[in-house]
Design a protein around this motif. Structure first.
Motif, PDB file in Angstrom:
ATOM      1  N   PRO A 149       0.827  -1.323  -0.021  1.00  0.00           N
ATOM      2  CA  PRO A 149       0.148  -0.007  -0.121  1.00  0.00           C
ATOM      3  C   PRO A 149       0.688   1.198   0.228  1.00  0.00           C
ATOM      4  CG  PRO A 149      -0.577  -1.509   1.996  1.00  0.00           C
ATOM      5  CD  PRO A 149       0.788  -1.834   1.286  1.00  0.00           C
ATOM      6  N   VAL A 150       0.468   2.209  -0.431  1.00  0.00           N
ATOM      7  CA  VAL A 150       1.320   3.625  -0.954  1.00  0.00           C
ATOM      8  C   VAL A 150       0.113   4.739  -0.279  1.00  0.00           C
ATOM      9  CG1 VAL A 150       2.184   5.165  -2.077  1.00  0.00           C
ATOM     10  CG2 VAL A 150       2.343   2.706  -2.702  1.00  0.00           C
ATOM     11  N   LEU A 151       0.410   5.455   0.483  1.00  0.00           N
ATOM     12  CA  LEU A 151      -0.302   6.556   1.069  1.00  0.00           C
ATOM     13  C   LEU A 151       0.501   7.847   0.433  1.00  0.00           C
ATOM     14  CD1 LEU A 151      -2.358   8.126   2.974  1.00  0.00           C
ATOM     15  CD2 LEU A 151      -0.677   8.079   4.713  1.00  0.00           C
ATOM     16  N   HIS A 152      -0.262   8.676  -0.267  1.00  0.00           N
ATOM     17  CA  HIS A 152       0.331   9.940  -0.728  1.00  0.00           C
ATOM     18  C   HIS A 152      -0.441  11.112   0.109  1.00  0.00           C
ATOM     19  CE1 HIS A 152       0.871   7.492  -4.495  1.00  0.00           C
ATOM     20  NE2 HIS A 152      -0.220   7.236  -4.398  1.00  0.00           N
ATOM     21  N   LEU A 153       0.730  11.729   0.421  1.00  0.00           N
ATOM     22  CA  LEU A 153       0.737  12.650   1.384  1.00  0.00           C
ATOM     23  C   LEU A 153      -0.161  13.946   0.851  1.00  0.00           C
ATOM     24  CD1 LEU A 153       4.000  12.638   3.577  1.00  0.00           C
ATOM     25  CD2 LEU A 153       1.670  11.779   4.148  1.00  0.00           C
ATOM     26  N   ASP A 154      -0.245  14.004  -0.403  1.00  0.00           N
ATOM     27  CA  ASP A 154      -0.942  14.991  -0.918  1.00  0.00           C
ATOM     28  C   ASP A 154      -2.590  14.674  -0.423  1.00  0.00           C
ATOM     29  OD1 ASP A 154       1.164  15.959  -2.310  1.00  0.00           O
ATOM     30  OD2 ASP A 154       0.625  15.475  -4.063  1.00  0.00           O
ATOM     31  N   LEU A 202      -0.651  23.229   3.631  1.00  0.00           N
ATOM     32  CA  LEU A 202       0.195  22.493   2.825  1.00  0.00           C
ATOM     33  C   LEU A 202       1.274  21.509   3.422  1.00  0.00           C
ATOM     34  CD1 LEU A 202       1.471  25.233   0.435  1.00  0.00           C
ATOM     35  CD2 LEU A 202      -0.399  23.391  -0.144  1.00  0.00           C
ATOM     36  N   PHE A 203       1.761  21.952   4.796  1.00  0.00           N
ATOM     37  CA  PHE A 203       2.446  21.112   5.542  1.00  0.00           C
ATOM     38  C   PHE A 203       2.041  20.996   7.183  1.00  0.00           C
ATOM     39  CE2 PHE A 203       5.224  23.239   2.324  1.00  0.00           C
ATOM     40  CZ  PHE A 203       5.934  22.006   1.831  1.00  0.00           C
ATOM     41  N   ALA A 204       0.983  21.532   7.319  1.00  0.00           N
ATOM     42  CA  ALA A 204       0.270  21.039   8.584  1.00  0.00           C
ATOM     43  C   ALA A 204      -0.719  19.913   8.451  1.00  0.00           C
ATOM     44  CB  ALA A 204      -0.333  22.213   9.110  1.00  0.00           C
ATOM     45  N   TRP A 205      -0.056  18.774   8.034  1.00  0.00           N
ATOM     46  CA  TRP A 205      -0.928  17.772   8.135  1.00  0.00           C
ATOM     47  C   TRP A 205      -0.522  16.311   9.204  1.00  0.00           C
ATOM     48  CZ3 TRP A 205       3.056  14.431   7.191  1.00  0.00           C
ATOM     49  CH2 TRP A 205       4.027  14.761   6.299  1.00  0.00           C
ATOM     50  N   THR A 206       0.297  16.923  10.083  1.00  0.00           N
ATOM     51  CA  THR A 206       0.972  15.883  10.835  1.00  0.00           C
ATOM     52  C   THR A 206      -0.284  15.292  11.770  1.00  0.00           C
ATOM     53  OG1 THR A 206       3.098  16.959  11.147  1.00  0.00           O
ATOM     54  CG2 THR A 206       2.568  15.425  12.642  1.00  0.00           C
ATOM     55  N   ALA A 207      -1.140  16.061  12.219  1.00  0.00           N
ATOM     56  CA  ALA A 207      -2.108  15.522  13.138  1.00  0.00           C
ATOM     57  C   ALA A 207      -3.124  14.647  12.598  1.00  0.00           C
ATOM     58  CB  ALA A 207      -2.984  16.935  13.719  1.00  0.00           C
ATOM     59  N   LEU A 262      -2.117  12.738   9.938  1.00  0.00           N
ATOM     60  CA  LEU A 262      -1.469  11.502   9.694  1.00  0.00           C
ATOM     61  C   LEU A 262      -1.492  10.624  10.901  1.00  0.00           C
ATOM     62  CD1 LEU A 262       0.476   9.573   8.001  1.00  0.00           C
ATOM     63  CD2 LEU A 262       2.169  11.093   8.882  1.00  0.00           C
ATOM     64  N   ARG A 263      -1.254  11.496  12.149  1.00  0.00           N
ATOM     65  CA  ARG A 263      -1.191  10.978  13.493  1.00  0.00           C
ATOM     66  C   ARG A 263      -2.573  10.030  13.746  1.00  0.00           C
ATOM     67  NH1 ARG A 263       0.628  14.506  16.399  1.00  0.00           N
ATOM     68  NH2 ARG A 263       2.708  14.203  16.058  1.00  0.00           N
ATOM     69  N   THR A 264      -3.642  10.475  13.744  1.00  0.00           N
ATOM     70  CA  THR A 264      -5.150  10.187  14.155  1.00  0.00           C
ATOM     71  C   THR A 264      -5.535   9.081  13.206  1.00  0.00           C
ATOM     72  OG1 THR A 264      -6.094  12.127  13.259  1.00  0.00           O
ATOM     73  CG2 THR A 264      -5.371  12.130  15.568  1.00  0.00           C
ATOM     74  N   GLN A 265      -5.393   9.579  11.737  1.00  0.00           N
ATOM     75  CA  GLN A 265      -6.202   8.615  10.963  1.00  0.00           C
ATOM     76  C   GLN A 265      -5.302   7.415  10.408  1.00  0.00           C
ATOM     77  OE1 GLN A 265      -7.531  10.979   7.641  1.00  0.00           O
ATOM     78  NE2 GLN A 265      -8.038  12.509   8.981  1.00  0.00           N
ATOM     79  N   VAL A 266      -3.786   7.592  10.456  1.00  0.00           N
ATOM     80  CA  VAL A 266      -3.007   6.480  10.146  1.00  0.00           C
ATOM     81  C   VAL A 266      -2.018   5.853  11.283  1.00  0.00           C
ATOM     82  CG1 VAL A 266      -1.195   5.685   8.319  1.00  0.00           C
ATOM     83  CG2 VAL A 266      -3.046   7.325   7.766  1.00  0.00           C
ATOM     84  N   LEU A 267      -1.261   6.539  11.687  1.00  0.00           N
ATOM     85  CA  LEU A 267      -0.297   6.049  12.638  1.00  0.00           C
ATOM     86  C   LEU A 267      -1.019   5.455  13.649  1.00  0.00           C
ATOM     87  CD1 LEU A 267       2.400   8.932  12.398  1.00  0.00           C
ATOM     88  CD2 LEU A 267       2.000   7.008  11.050  1.00  0.00           C
ATOM     89  N   ALA A 268      -1.877   6.110  14.483  1.00  0.00           N
ATOM     90  CA  ALA A 268      -2.571   5.295  15.732  1.00  0.00           C
ATOM     91  C   ALA A 268      -3.079   3.991  15.472  1.00  0.00           C
ATOM     92  CB  ALA A 268      -3.712   6.301  16.208  1.00  0.00           C
ATOM     93  N   PRO A 269      -4.048   3.917  14.405  1.00  0.00           N
ATOM     94  CA  PRO A 269      -4.504   2.635  14.131  1.00  0.00           C
ATOM     95  C   PRO A 269      -3.417   1.628  13.569  1.00  0.00           C
ATOM     96  CG  PRO A 269      -5.814   4.093  12.727  1.00  0.00           C
ATOM     97  CD  PRO A 269      -4.515   5.117  13.481  1.00  0.00           C
ATOM     98  N   PHE A 270      -2.544   1.990  13.072  1.00  0.00           N
ATOM     99  CA  PHE A 270      -1.397   1.059  12.720  1.00  0.00           C
ATOM    100  C   PHE A 270      -0.366   0.525  14.006  1.00  0.00           C
ATOM    101  CE2 PHE A 270      -0.067   2.423   8.071  1.00  0.00           C
ATOM    102  CZ  PHE A 270      -1.399   1.666   7.432  1.00  0.00           C
TER     103      PHE A 270
END
Length: 284
Positions: free
Chosen positions: A131-136, A144-149, A151-159
Motif C-alpha cells: 500500500p502507498v499513502l500519498h501525503l497530497d 500545505l505542510f500542517a497535516w501531521t495531526a 496523519l497521526r490520528t487517521q493512520v499512525l494510531a491505527p497501525f
C-alpha cells in the motif's frame, strides 16, 4: 694461479682473485680483457627448435590476483546484481523489524517534482503490491505542510494497534476532504510526499528514502509536468517548501539516497544511515 679460482681454467694473467679475509674463499675480479668461460652445455640450433614434435617450453607462471583483492566493501544499498536494485531494496525492507505495530513504515521524501510518486509506485510493485499513502491526500490548500495531526490520528494510531487505517483524501479541485479510504496494516506500507521524513514521523519509520534531486531541477520538472494552469500554485509552493525544509530537514536523516539512472535508480547510503541502526536497536 690457485686451485680455488672460480674462473678456472682462466689463464694466470687474467686472474685477479682476492682472498676473503679470515676464509679460504676467493672472490674473482677478472680484467676487462679476460676471455669469458665457454658454456659447456650445447645450444640448440634454430632448425632443431623448429623440428616437428618438439614441445615449446612452458610459459612462466603468472601470479593470479584474487578477484576480491583490493576490493572495497560496499553497503547493500550501493550494490546491484541480477535482481536489480529495487528487488534488493524490497528484500531489505521485508527483512527489517516492524517499526509501528506490525507495519514497516517506509517514507519516500524529496522536493516537489523529484519523482517520489513514480519511485514509490515502482517500489510498491517490487514489494508485491504494498500500500502507498500519498501525503497530497492529507494536505490542503490552507495546510500545505500542517497535516501531521491528521496523519497521526487517521493512520499512525491505527497501525500502532495493528488495525486498518482509514483516512479522508483531500480533493484539490473541490477544496474539500472526501469520504474515508481504507489503508491496510500491511507488512510494508509506503508514505510518499514532501515532508514524509519529518521530525514527528521519523521515530516510527523503518526506512527514510530521499529522492536526491536538487530543488531547482525538481521544481522545473514539476512545473513542466503540471503546465501553465498550475503556475500560480507553484509560485506559492516553492517558498513554502523552502521554509519547511529550512526548519525541518529530511535529507540529513535519510537512510538511502535515490538517484535517477538511465534504466534503474541508483541507491546510495544516506547521511542518516546511523540513525536507522539506532532506531532498529531501540525497537529491538
Amino acid at each position: 694461479m690457485h686451485d680455488k679460482c672460480p674462473l678456472w681454467p682462466v689463464p694466470q694473467p687474467f686472474c685477479q682473485c682476492s682472498r676473503l679475509p679470515g676464509t679460504d674463499q676467493y672472490w674473482p675480479e677478472p680484467l676487462a680483457s679476460a676471455p669469458r668461460r665457454a658454456d659447456p652445455r650445447p645450444r640448440p640450433t634454430r632448425a632443431a627448435a623448429r623440428a616437428p614434435g618438439r614441445t615449446a617450453p612452458p610459459a612462466p607462471s603468472r601470479r593470479i590476483r584474487p578477484p576480491y583483492a583490493g576490493a572495497v566493501r560496499q553497503d547493500p544499498a550501493h550494490q546491484s546484481g541480477p535482481a536489480g536494485p529495487l528487488p534488493r531494496l524490497a528484500a531489505e525492507l521485508r527483512a527489517a523489524p516492524p517499526s509501528l505495530g506490525p507495519v514497516r513504515l517506509v517514507a519516500v521524501d524529496g522536493h516537489a517534482g523529484s519523482g517520489k510518486t513514480t519511485f514509490a509506485g515502482r517500489l510498491a510493485e517490487a514489494l508485491g503490491g504494498a500500500p502507498v499513502l500519498h501525503l497530497d491526500d492529507l494536505a490542503s490548500h490552507e495546510e500545505l505542510f500542517a497535516w501531521t495531526a491528521r496523519l497521526r490520528t487517521q493512520v499512525l494510531a491505527p497501525f500502532s494497534r495493528g488495525e486498518e487505517a482509514r483516512y479522508r483524501p483531500y480533493d484539490w479541485r473541490r477544496r474539500a476532504f472526501g469520504p474515508a479510504r481504507p489503508l491496510p496494516a500491511a507488512p510494508v506500507v509506503l508514505i510518499e510526499g514532501v515532508g514524509a521524513g519529518r521530525r514527528a514521523v521519523r521515530p516510527v519509520l523503518a526506512r527514510l528514502l530521499w529522492m536526491d534531486v536538487p530543488a531547482l531541477t525538481a521544481h522545473l520538472r514539476g512545473e513542466r509536468r503540471d503546465g501553465p494552469e498550475q503556475a500560480a500554485f507553484w509560485r506559492g509552493w516553492v517558498p513554502a517548501e523552502r521554509r519547511h525544509f529550512a526548519s525541518d530537514p529530511s535529507r540529513p536523516f535519510a537512510d538511502t539516497l535515490v538517484r535517477h539512472g538511465a534504466a534503474e535508480p541508483a541507491l546510495l547510503s544516506g547521511p542518516g544511515r546511523g540513525h536507522l541502526d539506532r532506531r532498529a536497536g531501540d525497537r529491538g
